[in-house]
Design a protein around this motif. Sequence first.
Motif, PDB file in Angstrom:
ATOM      1  N   ARG A  15       0.860  -1.188   0.000  1.00 43.74           N
ATOM      2  CA  ARG A  15       0.000   0.000   0.000  1.00 43.74           C
ATOM      3  C   ARG A  15       0.890   1.229   0.000  1.00 43.74           C
ATOM      4  O   ARG A  15       1.818   1.352   0.801  1.00 43.74           O
ATOM      5  CB  ARG A  15      -0.899   0.003   1.244  1.00 43.74           C
ATOM      6  N   GLY A  16       0.623   2.152  -0.890  1.00 39.23           N
ATOM      7  CA  GLY A  16       1.410   3.368  -0.993  1.00 39.23           C
ATOM      8  C   GLY A  16       1.110   4.345   0.133  1.00 39.23           C
ATOM      9  O   GLY A  16       0.024   4.328   0.723  1.00 39.23           O
ATOM     10  N   GLY A  20      -5.815   5.468   1.259  1.00 38.33           N
ATOM     11  CA  GLY A  20      -6.791   5.160   2.292  1.00 38.33           C
ATOM     12  C   GLY A  20      -6.648   3.728   2.787  1.00 38.33           C
ATOM     13  O   GLY A  20      -6.239   2.842   2.034  1.00 38.33           O
ATOM     14  N   PRO A  21      -6.989   3.495   4.049  1.00 41.28           N
ATOM     15  CA  PRO A  21      -6.869   2.140   4.600  1.00 41.28           C
ATOM     16  C   PRO A  21      -7.784   1.129   3.920  1.00 41.28           C
ATOM     17  O   PRO A  21      -7.511  -0.065   3.922  1.00 41.28           O
ATOM     18  CB  PRO A  21      -7.226   2.310   6.073  1.00 41.28           C
ATOM     19  N   HIS A  22      -8.858   1.591   3.282  1.00 34.90           N
ATOM     20  CA  HIS A  22      -9.784   0.682   2.612  1.00 34.90           C
ATOM     21  C   HIS A  22      -9.210   0.110   1.320  1.00 34.90           C
ATOM     22  O   HIS A  22      -9.686  -0.908   0.829  1.00 34.90           O
ATOM     23  CB  HIS A  22     -11.092   1.418   2.288  1.00 34.90           C
ATOM     24  N   THR A  23      -8.170   0.743   0.775  1.00 34.30           N
ATOM     25  CA  THR A  23      -7.674   0.310  -0.522  1.00 34.30           C
ATOM     26  C   THR A  23      -7.078  -1.092  -0.468  1.00 34.30           C
ATOM     27  O   THR A  23      -7.211  -1.858  -1.421  1.00 34.30           O
ATOM     28  CB  THR A  23      -6.643   1.294  -1.096  1.00 34.30           C
ATOM     29  N   GLY A  85      -6.478  -1.329  -5.718  1.00 34.68           N
ATOM     30  CA  GLY A  85      -7.526  -0.426  -5.278  1.00 34.68           C
ATOM     31  C   GLY A  85      -6.943   0.950  -5.037  1.00 34.68           C
ATOM     32  O   GLY A  85      -5.753   1.086  -4.764  1.00 34.68           O
ATOM     33  N   GLY A  86      -7.784   1.955  -5.150  1.00 36.05           N
ATOM     34  CA  GLY A  86      -7.338   3.297  -4.814  1.00 36.05           C
ATOM     35  C   GLY A  86      -7.313   4.274  -5.957  1.00 36.05           C
ATOM     36  O   GLY A  86      -7.300   5.485  -5.740  1.00 36.05           O
TER      37      GLY A  86
END
Length: 109
Positions: A15-16, A20-23, A85-86
């Motif tokens: 995660r970059g 967002g944490p949901h990604t 995602g994202g």
Amino acid sequence: VVVADRNGVALVALRGDGTGPHTIDSAIRKAYTAASMRTTTQELAERLAANPGSAALASLPNVITLGGGIPIKSGEEVIGAAGAGGAPGGDKDAACVQAGIDAVADRLK
């Protein structure tokens, strides 16, 4: 971005900063869906929209019908999947995943 094995079990996740944490959750679900359904998440969404009788598939645990999940194949065999995602749209998530798969395609034969 998440890469999963042929059963949809996440093997690696990245995660970059600033995302967002949901990604990561959506990427995990996209990879799982692409691996278990043996199709892209976008293609699955289109099939379910065209066939309302099978729409209940979308309510199975961990299945998601947002673009961005793509099976990874060796020949015609699904050997894993990746999900992202994202991005502002599943088509952009899918483009990122496809670029990653294309980058290692010669090693998948």
